[in-house]
Design an enzyme around this catalytic site. Structure first.
Site, PDB file in Angstrom:
ATOM      1  N   TYR A 142       0.845  -1.193   0.000  1.00  0.00           N
ATOM      2  CA  TYR A 142       0.000   0.000   0.000  1.00  0.00           C
ATOM      3  C   TYR A 142       0.878   1.240   0.000  1.00  0.00           C
ATOM      4  CZ  TYR A 142      -3.812  -3.133   1.313  1.00  0.00           C
ATOM      5  OH  TYR A 142      -4.744  -4.142   1.333  1.00  0.00           O
ATOM      6  N   SER A 143       0.642   2.130  -0.948  1.00  0.00           N
ATOM      7  CA  SER A 143       1.358   3.399  -0.936  1.00  0.00           C
ATOM      8  C   SER A 143       0.963   4.182   0.307  1.00  0.00           C
ATOM      9  CB  SER A 143       1.018   4.215  -2.183  1.00  0.00           C
ATOM     10  OG  SER A 143       1.512   3.593  -3.329  1.00  0.00           O
ATOM     11  N   CYS A 322      -0.340   7.336 -10.499  1.00  0.00           N
ATOM     12  CA  CYS A 322      -0.629   6.279  -9.526  1.00  0.00           C
ATOM     13  C   CYS A 322      -2.108   5.919  -9.603  1.00  0.00           C
ATOM     14  CB  CYS A 322      -0.268   6.739  -8.113  1.00  0.00           C
ATOM     15  SG  CYS A 322      -0.145   5.386  -6.926  1.00  0.00           S
ATOM     16  N   GLU A 362       3.518   4.255 -11.098  1.00  0.00           N
ATOM     17  CA  GLU A 362       3.227   3.133 -10.203  1.00  0.00           C
ATOM     18  C   GLU A 362       1.745   2.837 -10.333  1.00  0.00           C
ATOM     19  OE1 GLU A 362       5.623   2.249  -6.456  1.00  0.00           O
ATOM     20  OE2 GLU A 362       3.874   3.331  -5.705  1.00  0.00           O
ATOM     21  N   TYR A 364      -1.495  -0.279 -11.275  1.00  0.00           N
ATOM     22  CA  TYR A 364      -1.854  -1.681 -11.049  1.00  0.00           C
ATOM     23  C   TYR A 364      -3.034  -2.066 -11.911  1.00  0.00           C
ATOM     24  CZ  TYR A 364      -5.326   0.532  -8.028  1.00  0.00           C
ATOM     25  OH  TYR A 364      -6.345   1.313  -7.538  1.00  0.00           O
TER      26      TYR A 364
END
Length: 364
Positions: A142-143, A322, A362, A364
């Site tokens: 987790y960022s 992100c 970054e 996902y």
């Protein structure tokens, strides 16, 4: 992540069709049916600005943390750090597509980090692996959504922004608890005082530029707002004489609707205090339309300002992405078009940004 990052991948990994299919699956199975579901925290949005923004100006912080070397993998899977949950709050409204929580974890100064890094969380319990063996759950990344000083400005806590992952089974006409996200539900259901096993911090891709005069462009979807919030708190809320932000901070934020905006109360206060340095543009996919009359996604919003974005990048700005990887093909295609208009080689231009450390992804 920030958002929760089940797997961090390159922006160029995977075909566009797969990204589109994944987005459609998320909307169908997670977002639509989760709207209006109370998981125990109520449906009202908890505000955060009133709890963690100093009304008198920039907050004093323990400046010795500015001298800290970049910490990497201080704690590993076999010897994790045990943090303590301080608070868990729902930070989206009743019409948001799903539940997102603001989670503050106490680490007592023993797990410091830099802005842009991530923590790993190991949920309790076990699973049966492919060999039929019972093993502990793996780490989820987790960022981190706070600066190194935390929401209380003392360097003793860290904040995670976590979306509760659920799966709607159309045959059951209900959420299937067997397919819910184990770690996200553990965190969102956690109570104050509960222990959480953590690894890290990890990551160097999303670190801020060394020069505080550098313009920063941020593009986030959903809980991808996490590292951006960490930057913005450092830029505008903390009193750091040795690193006083002098540049422009421009945030593009994509969510489904107004109730799904994350930390907007904080951002509006920052805009009020620093109108010449901070700009925010939202892409609300279920409320706004793009120039072609379709849904307004984050790539559409960035495209509206393509010339300014290109000019800033040409002048040395850093750009951070992100969130969902599905946003990347559209943004890259848009930038390629700008290069073509200007008679510039897109491949060489983008490679130059990467070589100069201006391009941070970054997703996902």
């Amino acid at each position: 992540m920030a958002f929760s990052i089940s797997a961090k991948v390159s922006a160029f990994t995977g075909a566009k069709v797969n990204a589109t299919r994944a987005q459609k699956a998320r909307r169908a199975n997670v977002a639509v049916k989760a709207q209006g579901t109370d998981y125990g925290l109520g449906l009202q949005m908890s505000t955060t600005a009133d709890k963690n923004i100093d009304p008198n100006g920039r907050a004093k912080v323990p400046l010795e943390m500015e001298k800290m070397e970049l910490p990497l993998n201080t704690y590993k899977n076999k010897e994790p750090f045990v943090g303590t949950i301080r608070s868990v709050e729902r930070i989206v409204g009743p019409n948001a597509t799903g539940e997102t929580c603001h989670i503050i974890i106490e680490h007592g100064g023993k797990m410091p980090f830099w802005e842009g890094q991530s923590y790993g969380v190991i949920p309790p319990g076990t699973k049966v692996n492919s060999k039929g063996k019972e093993v502990p759950h793996g780490v989820r990344l987790y960022s981190i959504a706070s600066s190194r000083y935390g929401d209380s400005y003392d360097g003793l806590t860290a904040t995670l922004c976590v979306r509760r992952a659920t799966y709607w089974d159309p045959e059951m006409n209900a959420e299937d608890p067997a397919k819910k996200g184990i770690c996200s539900n553990f965190l969102c259901d956690a109570k104050p005082g509960q222990e959480v096993m953590m690894t890290g911090p990890t990551g160097q891709v999303m670190l801020l530029p060394k020069d505080p005069a550098t313009p920063v462009i941020m593009v986030a979807t959903g809980t991808g707002i996490a590292p951006m919030r960490s930057y913005l708190r450092r830029f505008f809320l903390e009193d750091i004489p040795s690193w006083e932000f002098k540049g422009l901070a421009w945030l593009f934020m994509g969510v489904a609707n107004s109730d799904a905006k994350l930390y907007d109360d904080e951002f509006q206060e920052m805009v009020k205090r620093f109108p010449d340095q901070f700009r925010i543009d939202y892409a609300l996919s279920r409320e706004d339309t793009n120039k072609n009359g379709g849904k307004m996604y984050i790539q559409d919003k960035v495209e509206e300002y393509k010339d300014q974005v290109f000019q800033l990048l040409d002048g040395g700005a850093h750009m951070y992405f992100c969130g969902l990887k599905g946003m990347m093909p559209g943004i890259l295609s848009m930038l390629e078009g700008v290069c073509k208009e200007k008679g510039i080689s897109y491949e060489e231009w983008l490679e130059g940004l990467k070589k100069n450390g201006q391009w941070h992804v970054e997703v996902y």
